[in-house]
Structure formats: structure tokens, C-alpha cells
Design a protein around this motif. Structure first.
Motif, PDB file in Angstrom:
ATOM      1  N   LYS A   1       0.833  -1.204   0.000  1.00  0.00           N
ATOM      2  CA  LYS A   1       0.000   0.000   0.000  1.00  0.00           C
ATOM      3  C   LYS A   1       0.868   1.255   0.000  1.00  0.00           C
ATOM      4  CE  LYS A   1      -4.226  -1.690   2.213  1.00  0.00           C
ATOM      5  NZ  LYS A   1      -5.039  -1.690   3.449  1.00  0.00           N
ATOM      6  N   GLY A   2       0.482   2.191  -0.855  1.00  0.00           N
ATOM      7  CA  GLY A   2       1.229   3.431  -0.958  1.00  0.00           C
ATOM      8  C   GLY A   2       2.417   3.362  -1.892  1.00  0.00           C
ATOM      9  N   ARG A   3       2.772   2.159  -2.326  1.00  0.00           N
ATOM     10  CA  ARG A   3       3.916   2.001  -3.239  1.00  0.00           C
ATOM     11  C   ARG A   3       3.486   1.441  -4.598  1.00  0.00           C
ATOM     12  NH1 ARG A   3       7.847  -1.564  -2.152  1.00  0.00           N
ATOM     13  NH2 ARG A   3       6.492  -2.992  -0.965  1.00  0.00           N
ATOM     14  N   PHE A   4       2.504   0.572  -4.598  1.00  0.00           N
ATOM     15  CA  PHE A   4       2.046  -0.068  -5.829  1.00  0.00           C
ATOM     16  C   PHE A   4       0.666   0.466  -6.209  1.00  0.00           C
ATOM     17  CE2 PHE A   4       4.457  -4.395  -5.396  1.00  0.00           C
ATOM     18  CZ  PHE A   4       5.652  -3.690  -5.203  1.00  0.00           C
ATOM     19  N   THR A   5       0.414   0.517  -7.511  1.00  0.00           N
ATOM     20  CA  THR A   5      -0.893   0.938  -8.008  1.00  0.00           C
ATOM     21  C   THR A   5      -1.327  -0.002  -9.124  1.00  0.00           C
ATOM     22  OG1 THR A   5      -0.408   3.258  -7.523  1.00  0.00           O
ATOM     23  CG2 THR A   5      -2.229   2.806  -9.017  1.00  0.00           C
ATOM     24  N   ILE A   6      -2.529  -0.547  -8.977  1.00  0.00           N
ATOM     25  CA  ILE A   6      -3.096  -1.389 -10.013  1.00  0.00           C
ATOM     26  C   ILE A   6      -4.082  -0.569 -10.827  1.00  0.00           C
ATOM     27  CG2 ILE A   6      -4.964  -2.275  -8.536  1.00  0.00           C
ATOM     28  CD1 ILE A   6      -4.619  -4.990  -9.961  1.00  0.00           C
TER      29      ILE A   6
END
Length: 123
Positions: free
Chosen positions: A64-69
Motif C-alpha cells: 500500500k502506498g507504493r504499488f498501483t493497479i
């Protein structure tokens, strides 16, 4: 739907990568898509998911806060943007799909998988 993951590679800690998962077929928009990963000697674990409508996303606490789908239904593709990568993110990353599924991190929900793409983060 057949899935083809790509975009893995070697990156230094703190760097970024974007994974892609291309799907065949005309019904991609009906599928909830998920990313999972498996490190050597460990079980496959949930990373992120996006609902078939695109309106819901879900992330593992560790990313969370680092990856985006995200998804682009016009291109039949789901993406995983990975920033601030850490050595512990090193794993083979897999995309999975489930027809009209919820964006949950339950591996058993996904009934179709692509081949993995290897991400290696060096310290």
C-alpha cells in the motif's frame, strides 16, 4: 481468457517497474484481475486486485502506498505500477482473473493464471 504477463526485470532498491498483463478475448471487461507474487520457498501471496468494473481496488498491506493497479479495457490490459521497490519485493509476479469476481485477495477465487514475470530488486 488467456493472460500474458510482462515487464519484470532487475532494478535497484528504490526504483520502479511497471508490470503488464495482456488478456486475449473480447470479454476482458467482465473479469476482476489480480496480481500475486511468489518468492522462492514461499507460497503465492496477494499483491493487488481491481474489480471488473474498475471501481474497486484492493492492496496487500505490504505494498500500500507504493504499488498501483489499473486497467485499460480498450487494450485488454491490467497494469501494476511498482514504486519504491524493496529487496523483499523480489518474486515471480503472476496475474490472475475471475469472471465478475470481487477485488479480494483470495487466491482460490482466481481460476485463470498467466505465466509469471520475474522481478528482482537488488539492495
Amino acid at each position: 481468457v488467456q493472460l500474458q504477463a510482462s515487464g519484470g526485470g532487475l532494478v535497484q532498491a528504490g526504483g520502479s517497474l511497471r508490470l503488464s498483463c495482456a488478456a486475449s478475448g473480447r470479454t476482458f471487461s467482465r473479469y476482476t484481475m489480480g496480481w500475486f507474487r511468489q518468492a522462492p520457498g514461499k507460497e503465492r501471496e496477494f499483491v493487488a486486485a481491481i474489480s471488473w468494473s474498475g471501481g474497486g481496488t484492493n492492496y496487500a498491506d505490504s505494498v500500500k502506498g507504493r504499488f498501483t493497479i489499473s486497467r485499460d479495457n480498450a487494450k485488454n490490459t491490467v497494469y501494476l505500477q511498482m514504486n519504491s521497490l524493496k529487496p523483499e519485493d523480489t518474486a515471480v509476479y503472476y496475474c490472475g482473473s475471475v469472471l465478475y469476481g470481487s477485488a479480494q485477495g483470495i487466491r482460490q477465487q482466481y481460476d485463470n493464471w498467466g505465466q509469471g514475470t520475474l522481478v528482482t530488486v537488488s539492495s
